[in-house]
Design an enzyme around this catalytic site. Structure first.
Site, PDB file in Angstrom:
ATOM      1  N   ASP A 111       0.779  -1.186  -0.011  1.00  0.00           N
ATOM      2  CA  ASP A 111      -0.151   0.001   0.167  1.00  0.00           C
ATOM      3  C   ASP A 111       0.935   1.288  -0.125  1.00  0.00           C
ATOM      4  OD1 ASP A 111      -1.802   1.998   0.699  1.00  0.00           O
ATOM      5  OD2 ASP A 111      -2.335   1.300   2.817  1.00  0.00           O
ATOM      6  N   LYS A 127       2.771  11.236  -3.237  1.00  0.00           N
ATOM      7  CA  LYS A 127       1.940  10.684  -4.194  1.00  0.00           C
ATOM      8  C   LYS A 127       1.268  11.614  -4.759  1.00  0.00           C
ATOM      9  CE  LYS A 127      -1.686   7.132  -3.409  1.00  0.00           C
ATOM     10  NZ  LYS A 127      -2.176   6.326  -2.524  1.00  0.00           N
ATOM     11  N   GLU A 172      -7.259   0.697  -4.488  1.00  0.00           N
ATOM     12  CA  GLU A 172      -7.366   0.486  -3.062  1.00  0.00           C
ATOM     13  C   GLU A 172      -8.723   0.155  -2.738  1.00  0.00           C
ATOM     14  OE1 GLU A 172      -5.952   4.584  -2.051  1.00  0.00           O
ATOM     15  OE2 GLU A 172      -4.087   4.014  -2.810  1.00  0.00           O
ATOM     16  N   ASP A 203     -12.939   6.061   2.887  1.00  0.00           N
ATOM     17  CA  ASP A 203     -11.295   5.756   3.180  1.00  0.00           C
ATOM     18  C   ASP A 203     -10.805   7.361   3.500  1.00  0.00           C
ATOM     19  OD1 ASP A 203      -8.724   5.832   3.197  1.00  0.00           O
ATOM     20  OD2 ASP A 203      -8.495   5.041   1.393  1.00  0.00           O
TER      21      ASP A 203
END
Lengths: 214, 625
Positions: free
Chosen positions: B21, B84, B184, B206
């Site tokens: 992840d 990211k 994800e 999330d």
């Protein structure tokens, strides 16, 4: 029906042998038809559930996930076979796409060669446009606005009617080159028109719900 | 000092792939063991998660992970967070991020961001590869030095082609063999075994450190499709910390002068106090907001009740629900249509978040698994499947955005519709519009909008090598293929002559294959070296801590240790000091002496533990124990 070059058992799809799990080579430029790829009988009638079952069964044999550690050539073969299955399924499960594919393959006119819609249909189109125009400028709850709900159900019924007209001409399937397929194309043009109108109705309703907020 | 191994990994079954992840704030790895996925927990990273943080020192030394995050306090100007957010983006896309970015940033001719750190340029792909290397390296080491090159890496469901490609390139640069890129939310659903259910609609909520994503998925006979995604790229746990920090600053304003209030150190301390208080409030009805700065004499303490906290952060929670509403509207669903709700991200531990989500969807969300781990666990399951460990499950994901071509007049002609099951491909025919034209150029777009300028350009594709013939006669078939990773490849052939037209791609905001190859060839060695240098610095620091701790406790327990053990400890300390003081640090030697010292101090640790236990029990009767 072809046989598997590896184990000689008969094949239900040209993509893979379900007996020995060999991914079969394809000739470039000669893509198997969606019916062949999924191993279902060529024709207008398809059964949604059976189609899905076939897709999953074949995907379990060709999906790249099961070849992730294989050599590059095999991985590419799995990618191609899986992509072909997915697009075959998309084509066959959707009434419009399936009819469109059949008309083309049977030598019928494309949508740019035959642009007409059935004559009776045109009258209705004009009525629908009026309803939509009136609703656009009308307040929610007014008679003009409420007519949209009626239009919605009318569109759905009309769409079904178009497909039964198409079914009459494609079931049983006429031989290639036989029969005039222009009427089927005209029906398909009408379906496309209905779909666009349905999208407009949806847009109109969405604007109405979001309107007061934004 | 020695650690007592509580979680001894069984080396008999060697796992062969891992799931990673790669997060905005933290990254972690998991693998398959004894019939289930487990998070790999290197001892250097207590709970297994490694901060996605990079520190670049003046001399070019690169630190990654915990050590880099520790540097953020003393050297924030050279510490990179949230890389990211830069993956597969151009400068224009990351204006918000650049406000707090420590290094100057430029763009190359293909729109790839270049981070200028001390005279060296790093692309986001390279920086992410450093994080991946760190995660991968620690994971391999904690599994007894296993060489696990293959991995599944997760990305947000909304990641477009360029962002997925950038992630895959980062992994390649890290020397990782990417088995698959998966979404994800799909991974989270896998971790909860929701693929087992026959059919249903899943909401994956999330809430991470700095981002919020809501994804609605449908599952039907093992096929996952993304129905819609929404979110807020600047809403996460950090905002909740800041809300509490604000409360502390309000209180401090009564004690301190305006200059003192402006001290960045104070703000940082208040934020950390806020984070600690927030975490305590996840398990208790009240907690202290405690800010201490001894050097400036600041001491502030304030009790915060859970009711007070809930009210303070209610607007933040409401913002997440707004995104949920939008996602539902896009998918034309009502909250009651959702059959399962999955919680992902550490911030979903907050009771107020759980309650709000339960209330919104009208059902109890899944919280049985550690929300920080679910994505990595799901990735490990998929990795296990991909290396042939299981054929029970088949995950079929979809492409999140439509692919199209720019047509005359700036409109978009769709080639592959969004939500098409991948892999998928489509072939489009092209022809020439001038006599003897040998090339065709086109712009590939991704997005749902009608006009090319509103979609994202994936790059300019140039078709050459068409045999000269009159206009309109050439028939060039261009095949667009979106692979199982959701990444596009384009190939073509001229059909009337069978000539293979060649295609060159100039990606926008992405690296060309040649660029990746070149990086792999030359700068990878550098990156490896930089990385090793950083690791060595970390090992020296760790050795220092171990030596100090040993020297401190040795006098207290010396009498309980035999002479041989004492000699071993002294010898190990000497060896450690020698290795740490070497002019050129030797990574292997450092690792060896660290292990040596750890083993030598094991008996000491045992005696200490024993002592602690005795002390704790002293003066208590057996009945109290």
């Amino acid at each position: 029906m072809q046989t598997c070059p590896e184990c000689q058992s008969s094949l239900s799809t040209p993509l893979v042998c379900l007996d020995c799990h060999a991914l079969l080579p394809q000739t470039p430029g000669q893509t198997p038809s969606p019916f062949d790829a999924l191993g279902v009988e060529l024709g207008w009638r398809v059964e949604g559930k059976a189609l899905k079952k076939q897709l999953l069964k074949l995907s379990r044999a060709v999906h790249p996930d099961f070849f992730a550690t294989a050599d590059e050539a095999t991985r590419n073969r799995a990618e191609d076979a899986s992509a072909l299955l997915n697009s075959a399924f998309e084509t066959l499960k959707d009434d419009f796409k399936r009819a469109d594919w059949l008309v083309k393959v049977l030598g019928g006119p494309s949508d740019s060669e035959e642009r007409q819609m059935p004559r009776a249909f045109l009258m209705q189109v004009m009525e629908w446009n009026e309803v939509l125009d009136d609703a656009r400028s009308a307040a929610q709850g007014s008679a003009e606005w409420n007519a949209v709900a009626e239009l919605e159900s009318e569109l759905a019924t009309e769409r079904e009617a178009r497909f039964s007209a198409i079914a009459k001409q494609l079931d049983p399937l006429p031989a290639k080159g036989a029969g005039d397929l222009a009427p089927v194309r005209q029906e398909l043009n009408a379906v496309r028109y209905i779909d666009r109108t349905q999208a407009e109705v949806k847009q109109l309703k969405l604007q109405a719900t979001l309107g007061p907020k934004s | 000092m020695g650690y007592i191994e509580l979680n001894v990994l069984n080396n008999e079954t060697s796992p062969q792939a891992m799931g990673i992840d790669l997060g905005t704030t933290n990254s972690l790895a998991a693998t398959w063991k004894d019939g289930r996925p487990v998070v790999i927990k290197p001892e250097q990273a207590g709970n297994g998660s490694i901060p996605s943080v990079i520190h670049v020192a003046e001399d070019g030394t690169v630190l990654v992970g915990r050590q880099a995050r520790d540097k953020a306090m003393v050297d924030p100007r050279h510490t990179i967070f949230s890389i990211k957010r830069f993956m597969g983006r151009g400068i224009a896309d990351v204006q918000e991020e650049l406000k707090s970015f420590p290094f100057p940033v430029t763009e190359d001719e293909n729109g790839v961001i270049q981070v200028q750190a001390h005279g060296k340029a790093y692309t986001p792909q390279e920086l992410s590869s450093l994080i991946l290397m760190r995660v991968h390296d620690l994971a391999c080491r904690s599994m007894g030095g296993a060489e696990i090159q293959r991995a599944v890496i997760t990305v947000p469901a909304y990641f477009d082609d360029t962002q997925r490609q950038a992630t895959r390139d980062a992994a390649r640069l890290a020397g990782i063999d990417v088995l698959r890129i998966i979404n994800e939310p799909t991974a989270a659903s896998l971790a909860y075994g929701l693929d087992q259910s026959a059919a249903g609609t899943i909401a994956v909520y999330d809430l991470g450190g700095g981002t919020f994503d809501i994804s609605l998925l449908s599952i039907e006979e093992g096929v996952f499709s993304v129905l819609s995604t929404n979110g807020d790229t600047h809403l996460g746990g950090d905002d909740f910390d800041r809300a509490l920090a604000g409360l502390a600053m309000e209180g401090l304003a009564e004690q301190l002068s305006p200059e003192e209030l402006n001290d960045p150190g104070l703000h940082q301390a208040a934020r950390l106090a806020g984070e600690k208080c927030k975490m305590e409030l996840s398990t208790r009805p009240e907690a202290d907001l405690h800010v201490v700065l001894p050097e400036s004499g600041v001491h502030f303490r304030r009790r915060v009740t859970i009711e007070e906290f809930d009210e303070l952060v209610a607007p933040l929670v409401e913002r997440t629900l707004d995104s949920c509403r939008q996602a539902l509207a896009d998918a034309e669903l009502e909250p009651s249509d959702i059959s399962e709700v999955v919680m992902v991200g550490g911030s979903t531990r907050m009771p107020c978040v759980q309650a709000a989500v339960e209330n919104f969807f009208g059902r109890l969300p899944h919280t049985e698994l550690n929300p920080d781990e679910v994505v990595a666990l799901g990735a490990a399951i998929q990795a296990h499947i991909l290396i042939g460990g299981s054929r029970d499950l088949l995950l079929m994901d979809v492409t999140p955005l439509s692919l199209g071509l720019e047509t005359v007049g700036g409109a978009v002609s769709k080639i592959i519709a969004r939500n098409s099951t991948i892999p998928c491909s489509a072939t489009e025919g092209f022809t020439t519009y001038a006599d003897n034209q040998t090339g065709i150029e086109f712009n590939i777009l991704q997005g749902e909008r009608e006009l090319a300028k509103d979609c994202r350009s994936l790059g300019q594709f140039k078709l050459t090598g068409i045999p000269p013939m009159p206009a309109g006669l050439a028939r060039v078939a261009v095949r667009f293929h979106v692979d199982a990773d959701g990444i596009l490849t384009v190939s073509s052939r001229e059909e009337s002559t069978g000539a293979k037209a060649s295609i060159s791609i100039t990606p926008k905001n992405g690296l060309t294959d040649e660029a990746v190859e070149k990086m792999l060839a030359d700068s990878l060695t550098n990156a490896r070296e930089d990385f090793e240098a950083g690791r060595n610095v970390g090992l020296v620091a760790e050795l220092g801590t171990m030596i100090r701790a040993t020297n401190k406790s040795l006098p207290d327990v010396e009498e309980h240790l035999d002479l041989e053990t004492l000699a071993d400890i002294r010898e190990a300390i000497e060896a450690s000091q020698a290795a740490s003081a070497a002019k050129v640090l030797d990574g292997k030697e450092l690792q060896r002496v660290r292990d040596l010292l750890e083993r030598a101090t094991m008996p000491l640790a045992a005696v200490l533990m024993d002592g602690v236990a005795k002390k704790a029990l002293a003066g208590k009767s057996l009945r109290d124990v």
